[in-house]
Enzyme design. Structure first.
Site, PDB file in Angstrom:
ATOM      1  CG  ASP A  85      -1.266   5.821   7.989  1.00 56.93           C
ATOM      2  OD1 ASP A  85      -0.337   5.396   8.207  1.00 56.93           O
ATOM      3  OD2 ASP A  85      -2.665   5.634   6.482  1.00 56.93           O
ATOM      4  CG  HIS A 137      -0.980   3.596   3.943  1.00 56.14           C
ATOM      5  ND1 HIS A 137      -1.719   3.602   5.720  1.00 56.14           N
ATOM      6  CD2 HIS A 137      -0.906   2.152   3.860  1.00 56.14           C
ATOM      7  CE1 HIS A 137      -1.496   1.755   5.850  1.00 56.14           C
ATOM      8  NE2 HIS A 137      -1.319   1.680   4.365  1.00 56.14           N
ATOM      9  CB  SER A 157      -1.074   0.027   0.782  1.00 56.84           C
ATOM     10  OG  SER A 157      -0.283  -0.329   1.967  1.00 56.84           O
TER      11      SER A 157
END
Length: 390
Positions: free
Chosen positions: A362, A365, A194
């Site tokens: 986050d 990411h 990701s």
């Protein structure tokens, strides 16, 4: 000599009519548009956009038309929330990369650029010739494209998972022949998770993977970039669930294969020890090397919060990085120390600025800006190591 002029006129008129007839797009199950080796299909039961050939879920392939669904009983017309060609779609009720429930188009052998526009879907992939070509397109009306060589006179394509339980839909398809050669242009294949994968819309997504932003730092007259990374992926999954298969089908001498994994391999749910991770990665490295490609391993960047009390960013011991470094040396392949290089960059800009390069709330990411910085670092290091194309 009037008879001769009449014959010439009739010959010219016949030739002109033939050329024009072959270039026009017509609907109602007739011949598809094929002007200058370009084909444009608008799927679903709604109005057909100008310049496109309309295709309903009930349209079976015939040699007379040269296009259609292989098993129309497994197709369904559905609505879509976009406009123009994206206002309706067809749904693939049965799917899978090996499924025979494909949309088939007769094409002369050569290299083609294929553009797909999906209908309403949460997460879908595109497969052709039995392998994945685009991984995890997300959001309604998602658009992407890929190169594919046609060697048997026909393209066989379907929309597939993605994510089980979602609708796999297709609104439009554009096909353009770019070469008579039946091999792809030089390609940089990217494998990862990701932090690497594509997010949609490709040109404006808030979240980004560095593989998505990588083409901005590549000489696209030399290379195309094929990002085969996917969210949540780990080494065994990438090797065994179709992504590595797709790369090995087309990779060749002159191509690059950049592989960055490890984040999800350290997650207990994936049940991968560090020794197993290293050997699975070794297997993929050797398979790509055996195809004549240049293999590059990369270590993942750390978290935004990996700063010590002296405001130095360091994450060298995360994500099975030691095994990736050792493997690169053992297999004599290139290594991009993205982990260390990104840490040096994060240290230079400080903790607050580093947080702005990650998704809000986050620390793992990157957002689009963060992904662009990581892509820049990777490309710069490959150029430093003497690889062309950057």
């Amino acid at each position: 000599m009037k008879w001769l002029k009449s014959v010439r006129y009739l010959l010219c008129l016949t030739l002109f009519t033939s050329l024009i007839g072959g270039a026009l797009a017509v609907n109602g199950g007739q011949v598809a548009e094929a002007a200058a080796n370009e084909y444009k299909f608008d799927f679903g039961a709604g109005a057909v956009e100008n310049g496109y050939t309309g295709v309903s879920a009930t349209d079976a392939y015939t040699t007379a038309k040269g296009y259609g669904f292989n098993t129309p009983a497994n197709m369904r017309n559905v609505t879509a929330s976009g406009t123009g060609v994206a206002s309706d779609a067809v749904q693939f009720v049965t799917f899978g990369t090996k499924s025979t429930n494909t949309f088939n188009v007769d094409l002369s052998n050569g290299l083609y650029e294929v553009k797909v526009v999906l209908g309403n879907t949460a997460r879908s992939s595109v497969a052709a010739e039995g392998v994945y070509h685009i991984i995890n397109m997300t959001g309604n009306g998602a658009t992407d494209q890929f190169q594919i060589p046609v060697t048997d006179g026909q393209l066989n394509l379907l929309v597939t998972e993605g994510k089980e339980g979602t609708a796999f839909t297709l609104s439009a398809l554009e096909i353009r022949k770019i070469s008579n050669q039946t091999v792809t242009n030089r390609t940089i294949y990217i494998g990862g998770d990701s932090t690497v994968c594509n997010y949609y819309p490709l040109g404006s997504s808030v979240q980004g993977g560095w593989g998505q932003l990588f083409p901005s730092y590549v000489n696209t007259s030399t290379f195309q970039v094929r990002n085969m990374a996917s969210s949540g992926q780990f080494a065994r999954g990438f090797r065994d669930d179709g992504q590595m298969e797709a790369i090995l089908k087309y990779i060749k001498p002159g191509d690059y294969f950049i592989l960055q994994l490890g984040i999800n391999d350290t997650n207990a749910k994936n049940n991968t020890t560090e020794a197993e991770f290293k050997e699975i990665m070794r297997d993929m490295v050797r398979q790509a090397k055996n195809k004549g490609a240049t293999v590059i391993l990369s270590t993942p960047q750390g978290r935004a919060t990996d700063f010590n009390s002296a405001n130095v960013h360091t994450a060298e011991n995360r994500w099975y990085n030691a095994s990736t470094r050792a493997l690169a040396q053992e297999e004599s392949v290139k290594l991009v120390e993205l982990n260390k290089l990104s840490s040096a960059y994060f240290t230079s800009i400080g903790p607050a600025a580093t947080l702005t390069l990650y998704m809000t709330g986050d620390t793992l990411h990157p957002n689009r800006d963060g992904a662009a910085q990581l892509a820049r670092i990777v490309a710069s290091d490959l150029r430093r190591q003497g690889l062309d194309g950057f």
